[in-house]
Design a protein around this motif. Structure first.
Motif, PDB file in Angstrom:
ATOM      1  N   ALA A  28       0.808  -1.219   0.000  1.00  0.00           N
ATOM      2  CA  ALA A  28       0.000   0.000   0.000  1.00  0.00           C
ATOM      3  C   ALA A  28       0.841   1.269   0.000  1.00  0.00           C
ATOM      4  N   VAL A  29       2.162   1.149  -0.022  1.00  0.00           N
ATOM      5  CA  VAL A  29       3.036   2.327   0.027  1.00  0.00           C
ATOM      6  C   VAL A  29       2.700   3.272  -1.122  1.00  0.00           C
ATOM      7  N   ASP A  30       2.633   4.555  -0.801  1.00  0.00           N
ATOM      8  CA  ASP A  30       2.315   5.562  -1.805  1.00  0.00           C
ATOM      9  C   ASP A  30       2.810   6.910  -1.279  1.00  0.00           C
ATOM     10  N   VAL A  31       2.588   7.937  -2.042  1.00  0.00           N
ATOM     11  CA  VAL A  31       2.781   9.303  -1.591  1.00  0.00           C
ATOM     12  C   VAL A  31       1.408   9.866  -1.260  1.00  0.00           C
ATOM     13  N   GLY A  32       1.260  10.463  -0.070  1.00  0.00           N
ATOM     14  CA  GLY A  32      -0.054  10.951   0.315  1.00  0.00           C
ATOM     15  C   GLY A  32      -0.053  11.662   1.645  1.00  0.00           C
ATOM     16  N   ASP A  33      -1.229  11.715   2.264  1.00  0.00           N
ATOM     17  CA  ASP A  33      -1.455  12.414   3.524  1.00  0.00           C
ATOM     18  C   ASP A  33      -0.726  11.699   4.656  1.00  0.00           C
ATOM     19  N   PRO A  34       0.168  12.379   5.386  1.00  0.00           N
ATOM     20  CA  PRO A  34       0.890  11.724   6.476  1.00  0.00           C
ATOM     21  C   PRO A  34      -0.032  11.216   7.583  1.00  0.00           C
ATOM     22  N   ALA A  35      -1.258  11.719   7.673  1.00  0.00           N
ATOM     23  CA  ALA A  35      -2.181  11.277   8.719  1.00  0.00           C
ATOM     24  C   ALA A  35      -2.502   9.793   8.610  1.00  0.00           C
ATOM     25  N   VAL A  36      -2.378   9.213   7.426  1.00  0.00           N
ATOM     26  CA  VAL A  36      -2.687   7.793   7.254  1.00  0.00           C
ATOM     27  C   VAL A  36      -1.824   6.932   8.170  1.00  0.00           C
ATOM     28  N   ASP A  37      -0.577   7.333   8.378  1.00  0.00           N
ATOM     29  CA  ASP A  37       0.336   6.529   9.190  1.00  0.00           C
ATOM     30  C   ASP A  37       0.163   6.756  10.692  1.00  0.00           C
ATOM     31  N   LEU A  38      -0.897   7.452  11.064  1.00  0.00           N
ATOM     32  CA  LEU A  38      -1.255   7.561  12.479  1.00  0.00           C
ATOM     33  C   LEU A  38      -2.161   6.408  12.920  1.00  0.00           C
ATOM     34  N   MET A  39      -2.562   5.544  12.013  1.00  0.00           N
ATOM     35  CA  MET A  39      -3.516   4.485  12.357  1.00  0.00           C
ATOM     36  C   MET A  39      -3.096   3.622  13.538  1.00  0.00           C
ATOM     37  N   PRO A  40      -1.786   3.330  13.761  1.00  0.00           N
ATOM     38  CA  PRO A  40      -1.436   2.522  14.941  1.00  0.00           C
ATOM     39  C   PRO A  40      -1.860   3.135  16.261  1.00  0.00           C
ATOM     40  N   ALA A  41      -2.068   4.436  16.301  1.00  0.00           N
ATOM     41  CA  ALA A  41      -2.527   5.072  17.537  1.00  0.00           C
ATOM     42  C   ALA A  41      -3.805   4.421  18.034  1.00  0.00           C
ATOM     43  N   TRP A  42      -4.623   3.929  17.108  1.00  0.00           N
ATOM     44  CA  TRP A  42      -5.911   3.334  17.476  1.00  0.00           C
ATOM     45  C   TRP A  42      -5.962   1.823  17.250  1.00  0.00           C
ATOM     46  N   ASN A  43      -5.238   1.297  16.259  1.00  0.00           N
ATOM     47  CA  ASN A  43      -5.313  -0.155  16.028  1.00  0.00           C
ATOM     48  C   ASN A  43      -4.323  -0.940  16.876  1.00  0.00           C
ATOM     49  N   LEU A  44      -3.427  -0.251  17.583  1.00  0.00           N
ATOM     50  CA  LEU A  44      -2.380  -0.926  18.334  1.00  0.00           C
ATOM     51  C   LEU A  44      -2.222  -0.394  19.757  1.00  0.00           C
ATOM     52  N   PHE A  45      -2.114   0.910  19.922  1.00  0.00           N
ATOM     53  CA  PHE A  45      -1.707   1.476  21.204  1.00  0.00           C
ATOM     54  C   PHE A  45      -2.880   1.673  22.156  1.00  0.00           C
ATOM     55  N   ASP A  46      -2.559   1.642  23.455  1.00  0.00           N
ATOM     56  CA  ASP A  46      -3.531   2.009  24.476  1.00  0.00           C
ATOM     57  C   ASP A  46      -3.489   3.517  24.670  1.00  0.00           C
ATOM     58  N   ALA A  47      -4.280   4.031  25.618  1.00  0.00           N
ATOM     59  CA  ALA A  47      -4.397   5.484  25.758  1.00  0.00           C
ATOM     60  C   ALA A  47      -3.056   6.151  26.031  1.00  0.00           C
ATOM     61  N   GLY A  48      -2.238   5.563  26.924  1.00  0.00           N
ATOM     62  CA  GLY A  48      -0.957   6.171  27.258  1.00  0.00           C
ATOM     63  C   GLY A  48       0.023   6.157  26.109  1.00  0.00           C
ATOM     64  N   SER A  49       0.200   4.994  25.475  1.00  0.00           N
ATOM     65  CA  SER A  49       1.157   4.909  24.360  1.00  0.00           C
ATOM     66  C   SER A  49       0.633   5.632  23.124  1.00  0.00           C
ATOM     67  N   ARG A  50      -0.695   5.783  23.027  1.00  0.00           N
ATOM     68  CA  ARG A  50      -1.260   6.583  21.930  1.00  0.00           C
ATOM     69  C   ARG A  50      -0.776   8.027  22.035  1.00  0.00           C
ATOM     70  N   GLU A  51      -0.790   8.562  23.232  1.00  0.00           N
ATOM     71  CA  GLU A  51      -0.319   9.930  23.443  1.00  0.00           C
ATOM     72  C   GLU A  51       1.191  10.028  23.230  1.00  0.00           C
ATOM     73  N   THR A  52       1.926   8.981  23.616  1.00  0.00           N
ATOM     74  CA  THR A  52       3.372   8.952  23.372  1.00  0.00           C
ATOM     75  C   THR A  52       3.660   9.016  21.873  1.00  0.00           C
ATOM     76  N   TYR A  53       2.909   8.235  21.092  1.00  0.00           N
ATOM     77  CA  TYR A  53       3.077   8.218  19.638  1.00  0.00           C
ATOM     78  C   TYR A  53       2.800   9.609  19.061  1.00  0.00           C
ATOM     79  N   ARG A  54       1.734  10.244  19.545  1.00  0.00           N
ATOM     80  CA  ARG A  54       1.406  11.574  19.034  1.00  0.00           C
ATOM     81  C   ARG A  54       2.501  12.577  19.360  1.00  0.00           C
ATOM     82  N   ARG A  55       2.971  12.582  20.600  1.00  0.00           N
ATOM     83  CA  ARG A  55       4.014  13.537  20.987  1.00  0.00           C
ATOM     84  C   ARG A  55       5.286  13.304  20.188  1.00  0.00           C
TER      85      ARG A  55
END
Length: 316
Positions: A242-269
């Motif tokens: 699925a690699v392409d050039v596009g919106d960087p927001a797409v690669d934020l999906m692990p925040a919700w499909n993988l991480f819990d609330a604490g590590s989600r915030e770590t990923y964002r920061r």
């Protein structure tokens, strides 16, 4: 609806409970005997290597281990038209590009197979990557993993695109373009999840304008099964279809499909994203999960469980 699969060790928790269940109406099952014959004919230097099938939760390819160092990928929905061959070649080109820039392993292309007796489409060979897909419920330090993954994503998004923009298909374009598919999937999921609340979240996310900065290289399918762990650390990012050039927001999906609330915030920061990008990322996570849930609810229990986890998280 298809998602991707791994090049590394399947891992007992990632195996489908019933490998005889077909996920797609036009799915073709290929045997180890057919694979061995194709290898012997097209790659005679490998003909002495043993072939064994690999159980997998993947939804696009059947996987086979060839000897100790090679994994073969046979599309479950093969076709002999040039489009699929070009798609597989493009995936291998992307693997070479990312391999030169990312701080961890990515799949190394070894060959492209052609249609033959018993299998009517092209197939691919990659070098085997040792490791196991991450299992968030059994992983010790998700905060450290979130920082590691953010470092990889930052390196990926920094690769020079040469001025390229989104190709016009797949993830990475305007989130609003996915509205029809999401609403159809919501209608099919009324008995499976809280579709009323999810529709409210979707309305909010899709209304956010697309990013105004230049498109970047994106993996676009950062699912848990595509993140390999070795010795307690992120070892590889795999499945580059699925690699392409596009919106960087797409690669934020692990925040919700993988991480819990604490590590989600770590990923964002660690990624330093703004509020609009974060909410588009939530929308992309919802889009992937709500399409996967009704499609795989009976045929791929692992994928359905990840979808449920994701949808619960996007409602947080």
């Amino acid at each position: 609806m298809r998602t991707r699969e791994k090049y590394g060790s399947p891992g007992s928790a990632a195996m489908r409970d019933d490998l005889a269940v077909k996920m797609h109406a036009d799915q073709l099952d290929v045997s180890a005997e057919v694979v061995a014959a194709l290898v012997a004919e097209q790659f005679p230097e490998w003909r002495a290597l043993p072939v064994r099938p690999l159980p997998s939760t993947g939804t696009v390819n059947a996987l086979f281990r060839l000897g100790a160092e090679i994994v073969l990928r046979f599309p479950l929905q093969p076709r002999a038209d040039p489009e699929l061959r070009a798609e597989l070649l493009r995936e291998q080109e992307h693997a070479r590009l990312l391999g030169r820039h990312l701080p961890i392993a990515v799949p190394e292309p070894l060959g492209l197979g052609e249609p033959g007796e018993g299998y009517p489409g092209p197939w691919t060979a990659y070098r085997w990557i040792p490791g196991e897909p991450i299992h968030p419920d059994r992983f010790g330090d998700l905060d450290a993993f979130a920082r590691d993954l953010a470092g990889v994503v930052t390196a990926l998004h920094a690769i020079d695109t040469g001025g390229r923009a989104w190709s016009g298909s797949g993830r990475g374009g305007p989130l609003a373009d996915q509205d029809g598919g999401v609403r159809s999937a919501l209608a099919s999921s009324v008995q499976l999840t809280d579709t009323a609340r999810l529709a409210e979240v979707w309305d909010r996310c899709r209304a956010i304008p697309r990013h105004e900065v230049a498109d970047v290289w994106i993996h676009a399918d950062l699912m848990p099964g595509n993140l390999l762990v070795r010795d307690g650390r992120l070892a590889a990012v795999i499945d580059l279809g699925a690699v392409d050039v596009g919106d960087p927001a797409v690669d934020l999906m692990p925040a919700w499909n993988l991480f819990d609330a604490g590590s989600r915030e770590t990923y964002r920061r660690a990624l330093g994203v703004d509020d609009a990008t974060w909410e588009r990322g939530r929308g992309w996570a919802l889009e992937q999960a709500i399409n996967a849930l009704p499609y795989y609810v009976e045929t791929n229990l692992v994928m359905a469980a990840i979808a449920r986890r994701t949808l619960r998280a996007v409602l947080d």
